[in-house]
Design a protein around this motif. Structure first.
Motif, PDB file in Angstrom:
ATOM      1  N   ILE A  66       0.842  -1.198   0.000  1.00 45.75           N
ATOM      2  CA  ILE A  66       0.000   0.000   0.000  1.00 45.75           C
ATOM      3  C   ILE A  66       0.876   1.248   0.000  1.00 45.75           C
ATOM      4  CG2 ILE A  66      -1.735   1.318   1.292  1.00 45.75           C
ATOM      5  CD1 ILE A  66      -2.803  -1.204  -0.150  1.00 45.75           C
ATOM      6  N   ASP A  67       1.984   1.221   0.740  1.00 48.69           N
ATOM      7  CA  ASP A  67       2.902   2.358   0.726  1.00 48.69           C
ATOM      8  C   ASP A  67       3.341   2.678  -0.705  1.00 48.69           C
ATOM      9  OD1 ASP A  67       2.840   2.581   3.501  1.00 48.69           O
ATOM     10  OD2 ASP A  67       4.742   1.504   3.788  1.00 48.69           O
ATOM     11  N   ARG A  68       3.730   1.639  -1.458  1.00 48.03           N
ATOM     12  CA  ARG A  68       4.193   1.851  -2.837  1.00 48.03           C
ATOM     13  C   ARG A  68       3.051   2.328  -3.739  1.00 48.03           C
ATOM     14  NH1 ARG A  68       7.390  -2.366  -1.144  1.00 48.03           N
ATOM     15  NH2 ARG A  68       6.061  -4.032  -1.930  1.00 48.03           N
ATOM     16  N   LEU A  69       1.868   1.741  -3.566  1.00 50.76           N
ATOM     17  CA  LEU A  69       0.723   2.163  -4.373  1.00 50.76           C
ATOM     18  C   LEU A  69       0.303   3.591  -4.044  1.00 50.76           C
ATOM     19  CD1 LEU A  69      -1.345  -1.145  -4.301  1.00 50.76           C
ATOM     20  CD2 LEU A  69      -0.281  -0.099  -6.324  1.00 50.76           C
ATOM     21  N   GLN A  70       0.425   3.947  -2.778  1.00 47.28           N
ATOM     22  CA  GLN A  70       0.101   5.313  -2.364  1.00 47.28           C
ATOM     23  C   GLN A  70       1.130   6.290  -2.937  1.00 47.28           C
ATOM     24  OE1 GLN A  70      -0.335   5.773   1.891  1.00 47.28           O
ATOM     25  NE2 GLN A  70      -1.644   7.558   1.635  1.00 47.28           N
ATOM     26  N   ASP A  71       2.411   5.925  -2.878  1.00 51.12           N
ATOM     27  CA  ASP A  71       3.463   6.773  -3.458  1.00 51.12           C
ATOM     28  C   ASP A  71       3.248   6.981  -4.962  1.00 51.12           C
ATOM     29  OD1 ASP A  71       4.662   6.983  -0.975  1.00 51.12           O
ATOM     30  OD2 ASP A  71       6.238   5.504  -1.421  1.00 51.12           O
ATOM     31  N   ALA A  72       2.690   5.959  -5.625  1.00 45.04           N
ATOM     32  CA  ALA A  72       2.422   6.043  -7.062  1.00 45.04           C
ATOM     33  C   ALA A  72       1.122   6.785  -7.362  1.00 45.04           C
ATOM     34  CB  ALA A  72       2.377   4.641  -7.670  1.00 45.04           C
ATOM     35  N   GLY A  73       0.382   7.152  -6.311  1.00 39.02           N
ATOM     36  CA  GLY A  73      -0.866   7.889  -6.502  1.00 39.02           C
ATOM     37  C   GLY A  73      -2.045   7.028  -6.912  1.00 39.02           C
ATOM     38  N   LEU A  74      -1.959   5.706  -6.686  1.00 40.27           N
ATOM     39  CA  LEU A  74      -3.017   4.796  -7.119  1.00 40.27           C
ATOM     40  C   LEU A  74      -4.011   4.456  -6.007  1.00 40.27           C
ATOM     41  CD1 LEU A  74      -0.782   2.382  -9.220  1.00 40.27           C
ATOM     42  CD2 LEU A  74      -2.138   4.341 -10.023  1.00 40.27           C
ATOM     43  N   VAL A  75      -3.571   4.573  -4.757  1.00 39.40           N
ATOM     44  CA  VAL A  75      -4.393   4.206  -3.595  1.00 39.40           C
ATOM     45  C   VAL A  75      -4.202   5.278  -2.536  1.00 39.40           C
ATOM     46  CG1 VAL A  75      -4.603   2.507  -1.716  1.00 39.40           C
ATOM     47  CG2 VAL A  75      -4.223   1.724  -4.047  1.00 39.40           C
ATOM     48  N   TRP A  87      -7.329   1.987   9.156  1.00 43.03           N
ATOM     49  CA  TRP A  87      -7.255   2.723   7.894  1.00 43.03           C
ATOM     50  C   TRP A  87      -8.147   2.037   6.868  1.00 43.03           C
ATOM     51  CZ3 TRP A  87      -4.963   7.307   7.613  1.00 43.03           C
ATOM     52  CH2 TRP A  87      -4.008   7.621   8.569  1.00 43.03           C
ATOM     53  N   ARG A  88      -8.862   2.833   6.115  1.00 44.85           N
ATOM     54  CA  ARG A  88      -9.667   2.342   5.002  1.00 44.85           C
ATOM     55  C   ARG A  88      -8.911   2.651   3.715  1.00 44.85           C
ATOM     56  NH1 ARG A  88     -14.119  -0.717   6.423  1.00 44.85           N
ATOM     57  NH2 ARG A  88     -14.680  -0.121   8.544  1.00 44.85           N
ATOM     58  N   LEU A  89      -8.956   1.718   2.780  1.00 47.23           N
ATOM     59  CA  LEU A  89      -8.219   1.858   1.527  1.00 47.23           C
ATOM     60  C   LEU A  89      -9.173   2.197   0.389  1.00 47.23           C
ATOM     61  CD1 LEU A  89      -5.946  -1.287   1.911  1.00 47.23           C
ATOM     62  CD2 LEU A  89      -5.412   1.087   2.512  1.00 47.23           C
ATOM     63  N   HIS A  90      -8.763   3.173  -0.410  1.00 41.57           N
ATOM     64  CA  HIS A  90      -9.595   3.629  -1.527  1.00 41.57           C
ATOM     65  C   HIS A  90      -8.737   3.821  -2.762  1.00 41.57           C
ATOM     66  CE1 HIS A  90     -13.037   4.543   1.108  1.00 41.57           C
ATOM     67  NE2 HIS A  90     -12.111   4.869   1.991  1.00 41.57           N
ATOM     68  N   LEU A  91      -9.312   3.469  -3.919  1.00 41.90           N
ATOM     69  CA  LEU A  91      -8.643   3.762  -5.177  1.00 41.90           C
ATOM     70  C   LEU A  91      -8.735   5.257  -5.457  1.00 41.90           C
ATOM     71  CD1 LEU A  91      -9.945   0.968  -7.581  1.00 41.90           C
ATOM     72  CD2 LEU A  91      -7.649   1.208  -6.649  1.00 41.90           C
ATOM     73  N   THR A  92      -7.684   5.795  -6.005  1.00 39.52           N
ATOM     74  CA  THR A  92      -7.706   7.172  -6.485  1.00 39.52           C
ATOM     75  C   THR A  92      -8.210   7.133  -7.934  1.00 39.52           C
ATOM     76  OG1 THR A  92      -5.474   7.032  -7.363  1.00 39.52           O
ATOM     77  CG2 THR A  92      -5.700   7.765  -5.056  1.00 39.52           C
TER      78      THR A  92
END
Length: 146
Positions: A66-75, A87-92
């Protein structure tokens, strides 16, 4: 029933994973990342613990993904309104676009894998795999120790 069925299922799954890895890598995503994105498309707003359970990975492993996906702006992570520890996870929007971009890759892989099977055979295979999955996800019977 041949005792090769487990080998055949495992080998087909391994080859599917390998082929998808090769195709997805070109698009800048790994298969595990794709799985996270696909799950969030279906279950947007899930907790990290729930997604880790669905992926059958440890929460710490998912946390790094999730850290990597968040850094990529995807999550994105959003605090749970009822529990600050969760924490709740959401797609950007970018995550949604990545799924749309990857879908043809996945569909082409499935077409390649199922080449030589007609539509009826494909439906029958899917039905049989659903039965196998249902059989294996049932809770084992409780054993009495008394």
């Amino acid at each position: 029933m041949s005792d090769d069925i487990g080998f055949l299922l495992g080998d087909a799954a391994r080859l599917l994973r390998r082929s998808f890895d090769e195709r997805a890598r070109v698009m800048g995503v790994t298969r595990p990342q794709w799985r996270v994105l696909a799950l969030l498309k279906r279950f947007d707003g899930s907790t990290q613990v729930t997604v880790a359970d669905m992926l059958d990975v440890e929460p710490i492993t998912l946390g790094r993904m999730i850290d990597r996906l968040q850094d990529a702006g995807l999550v994105e992570r959003r605090a749970d309104p009822s529990d600050r520890r969760m924490w709740r996870l959401h797609l950007t929007p970018e995550g949604q676009q990545k799924i749309v971009a990857l879908r043809p890759t996945a569909l082409a892989l499935f077409d390649d894998a199922l080449a030589g099977l007609d539509d009826a055979q494909r439906l029958e295979l899917e039905a049989m795999l659903n039965v196998i999955r249902a059989n294996l996800t049932r809770r084992p019977p409780e054993v009495s120790h008394g």
